[in-house]
Design a protein around this motif. Structure first.
Motif, PDB file in Angstrom:
ATOM      1  N   SER A 178      21.766   5.797 -24.555  1.00 34.39           N
ATOM      2  CA  SER A 178      21.668   5.677 -25.824  1.00 34.39           C
ATOM      3  C   SER A 178      21.129   7.053 -26.875  1.00 34.39           C
ATOM      4  N   VAL A 179      21.247   7.918 -26.217  1.00 35.27           N
ATOM      5  CA  VAL A 179      21.536   9.436 -27.763  1.00 35.27           C
ATOM      6  C   VAL A 179      23.191   9.088 -28.414  1.00 35.27           C
ATOM      7  N   VAL A 180      24.200   8.656 -27.852  1.00 37.06           N
ATOM      8  CA  VAL A 180      25.547   8.177 -28.947  1.00 37.06           C
ATOM      9  C   VAL A 180      24.849   6.913 -29.402  1.00 37.06           C
ATOM     10  N   GLU A 181      24.590   5.893 -29.280  1.00 38.65           N
ATOM     11  CA  GLU A 181      23.913   5.108 -30.270  1.00 38.65           C
ATOM     12  C   GLU A 181      23.134   5.801 -31.218  1.00 38.65           C
ATOM     13  N   LEU A 182      21.906   6.589 -30.747  1.00 38.89           N
ATOM     14  CA  LEU A 182      21.183   6.908 -31.886  1.00 38.89           C
ATOM     15  C   LEU A 182      21.994   7.717 -32.862  1.00 38.89           C
ATOM     16  N   LEU A 183      22.717   9.205 -32.605  1.00 39.87           N
ATOM     17  CA  LEU A 183      22.776   9.755 -33.497  1.00 39.87           C
ATOM     18  C   LEU A 183      23.929   9.159 -34.030  1.00 39.87           C
ATOM     19  N   SER A 184      24.726   7.813 -33.473  1.00 40.30           N
ATOM     20  CA  SER A 184      26.383   7.687 -34.110  1.00 40.30           C
ATOM     21  C   SER A 184      25.832   7.024 -35.530  1.00 40.30           C
ATOM     22  N   ILE A 185      24.227   5.885 -35.307  1.00 45.41           N
ATOM     23  CA  ILE A 185      24.141   5.282 -36.413  1.00 45.41           C
ATOM     24  C   ILE A 185      23.559   6.713 -37.435  1.00 45.41           C
ATOM     25  N   ALA A 186      22.502   7.855 -37.111  1.00 41.50           N
ATOM     26  CA  ALA A 186      21.925   8.862 -37.758  1.00 41.50           C
ATOM     27  C   ALA A 186      23.024   9.244 -38.801  1.00 41.50           C
ATOM     28  N   CYS A 187      24.192   9.305 -37.554  1.00 44.72           N
ATOM     29  CA  CYS A 187      25.449   9.986 -39.152  1.00 44.72           C
ATOM     30  C   CYS A 187      26.068   9.001 -39.897  1.00 44.72           C
ATOM     31  N   ALA A 188      26.444   7.680 -39.640  1.00 48.75           N
ATOM     32  CA  ALA A 188      26.893   6.593 -39.937  1.00 48.75           C
ATOM     33  C   ALA A 188      25.971   6.796 -41.372  1.00 48.75           C
ATOM     34  N   ARG A 189      24.482   6.514 -41.573  1.00 46.80           N
ATOM     35  CA  ARG A 189      23.099   6.698 -42.401  1.00 46.80           C
ATOM     36  C   ARG A 189      23.537   7.814 -43.241  1.00 46.80           C
ATOM     37  N   THR A 202      32.106   1.503 -39.646  1.00 40.42           N
ATOM     38  CA  THR A 202      32.301   2.907 -40.155  1.00 40.42           C
ATOM     39  C   THR A 202      32.986   3.676 -38.231  1.00 40.42           C
ATOM     40  N   MET A 203      33.144   4.489 -38.597  1.00 34.97           N
ATOM     41  CA  MET A 203      33.701   5.267 -37.092  1.00 34.97           C
ATOM     42  C   MET A 203      33.531   6.486 -37.453  1.00 34.97           C
ATOM     43  N   VAL A 204      32.413   6.692 -35.870  1.00 29.91           N
ATOM     44  CA  VAL A 204      31.560   7.961 -36.026  1.00 29.91           C
ATOM     45  C   VAL A 204      32.493   8.748 -34.141  1.00 29.91           C
ATOM     46  N   ALA A 205      32.889  10.020 -34.272  1.00 28.59           N
ATOM     47  CA  ALA A 205      32.643  10.606 -32.978  1.00 28.59           C
ATOM     48  C   ALA A 205      32.154  11.513 -32.701  1.00 28.59           C
ATOM     49  N   LEU A 206      31.813  11.637 -31.300  1.00 31.00           N
ATOM     50  CA  LEU A 206      30.985  13.053 -30.507  1.00 31.00           C
ATOM     51  C   LEU A 206      31.732  13.902 -30.017  1.00 31.00           C
ATOM     52  N   GLU A 207      30.996  14.729 -29.532  1.00 33.30           N
ATOM     53  CA  GLU A 207      31.248  16.015 -28.445  1.00 33.30           C
ATOM     54  C   GLU A 207      30.193  16.448 -28.190  1.00 33.30           C
ATOM     55  N   PHE A 208      30.308  16.205 -26.652  1.00 33.95           N
ATOM     56  CA  PHE A 208      28.460  17.086 -26.299  1.00 33.95           C
ATOM     57  C   PHE A 208      29.075  18.045 -25.139  1.00 33.95           C
ATOM     58  N   LYS A 209      28.802  19.360 -25.928  1.00 30.63           N
ATOM     59  CA  LYS A 209      29.528  20.746 -25.001  1.00 30.63           C
ATOM     60  C   LYS A 209      27.545  21.018 -24.102  1.00 30.63           C
ATOM     61  N   LEU A 210      28.070  21.706 -23.135  1.00 26.74           N
ATOM     62  CA  LEU A 210      26.794  22.590 -22.654  1.00 26.74           C
ATOM     63  C   LEU A 210      26.930  23.718 -23.451  1.00 26.74           C
ATOM     64  N   GLY A 231      28.640  -1.619 -32.798  1.00 25.44           N
ATOM     65  CA  GLY A 231      30.136  -2.673 -33.126  1.00 25.44           C
ATOM     66  C   GLY A 231      30.879  -2.663 -31.299  1.00 25.44           C
ATOM     67  N   GLU A 232      30.902  -1.423 -31.391  1.00 29.13           N
ATOM     68  CA  GLU A 232      31.363  -1.032 -29.469  1.00 29.13           C
ATOM     69  C   GLU A 232      31.562   0.572 -29.831  1.00 29.13           C
ATOM     70  N   ILE A 233      31.076   1.104 -28.341  1.00 25.50           N
ATOM     71  CA  ILE A 233      30.611   2.318 -27.838  1.00 25.50           C
ATOM     72  C   ILE A 233      31.939   2.198 -26.730  1.00 25.50           C
ATOM     73  N   ASN A 234      31.945   3.637 -26.812  1.00 25.16           N
ATOM     74  CA  ASN A 234      32.942   4.583 -25.622  1.00 25.16           C
ATOM     75  C   ASN A 234      32.987   5.931 -25.024  1.00 25.16           C
ATOM     76  N   HIS A 254      33.087   8.047 -29.061  1.00 25.72           N
ATOM     77  CA  HIS A 254      33.312   6.869 -30.522  1.00 25.72           C
ATOM     78  C   HIS A 254      32.469   5.836 -30.008  1.00 25.72           C
ATOM     79  N   ALA A 255      31.959   5.338 -31.949  1.00 31.16           N
ATOM     80  CA  ALA A 255      31.446   4.662 -31.624  1.00 31.16           C
ATOM     81  C   ALA A 255      31.905   3.792 -33.129  1.00 31.16           C
ATOM     82  N   THR A 256      31.525   2.586 -33.164  1.00 31.15           N
ATOM     83  CA  THR A 256      32.176   1.642 -34.000  1.00 31.15           C
ATOM     84  C   THR A 256      31.079   0.599 -34.483  1.00 31.15           C
TER      85      THR A 256
END
Length: 181
Positions: free
Chosen positions: A98-109, A151-159, A121-124, A170-172
């Protein structure tokens, strides 16, 4: 319905309410139903959640603090609270998605014109490690490619505590012009 009532109903009907269920091992069935019961099987949805448009987006948004917004990039801090954690004391995999989807859309925006709607369209997501409850996670999203329709977005989550990589994603997103009727 309690786990015991569910077991009795399944034994009587041979089903879980939808399709036929073959019960080959009553002990295994009991253990499985107890396990699922711990996660709220058959519990009612709280009234505040009913008939609320965008409930999950608003809900997950409360755990995110935006640190940086640039063209094609967003950095945030995600607070891992018990409400979005699983029974094992780590961030729930569905919460990560869910967070990946929110951040991907916000970043693409940040790069896609406002006259275009964005559709996931796709999330991995690769789950490399778990984020413990009450930890803070640094989430970085960046646009990899943005074209006329995609639009393709890459995300990283670190402690935040030690910088350990927890999840990569990755989100498309499809960019569709809003219809003018």
């Amino acid at each position: 319905m309690t786990v015991k009532e569910t077991e009795e109903t399944m034994a009587e009907k041979g089903s879980s309410g939808g399709g036929e269920v073959l019960i080959s091992d009553p002990q295994l069935t009991s253990e499985t139903l107890n396990f699922i019961g711990k996660f709220g099987m058959s519990k009612p949805i709280p009234q505040i959640c009913n008939n609320t448009t965008g409930f999950y987006s608003h809900f997950f948004g409360t755990f995110i603090k935006v640190d940086l917004i640039q063209r094609g990039r967003i950095s945030c801090t995600l607070s891992v609270k018990p409400q979005i954690s699983n029974a094992f004391g780590t961030l729930h995999g569905g919460s990560v998605g869910s967070v990946v989807e929110l951040l991907s859309i916000a970043c693409a925006r940040t790069v896609v014109a406002e006259d275009k709607e964005l559709f996931l369209g796709e999330i991995n997501v690769s789950y490399l490690s778990g984020a413990p409850t009450n930890a803070e996670v640094a989430a970085d999203a960046s646009v990899v490619k943005s074209g006329r329709n995609v639009t393709m977005v890459a995300l990283e989550f670190k402690l935040k505590k030690n910088g350990n990589l927890l999840y990569i994603a990755h989100a498309t997103l499809y960019n569709i012009p809003v219809a003018k009727l």
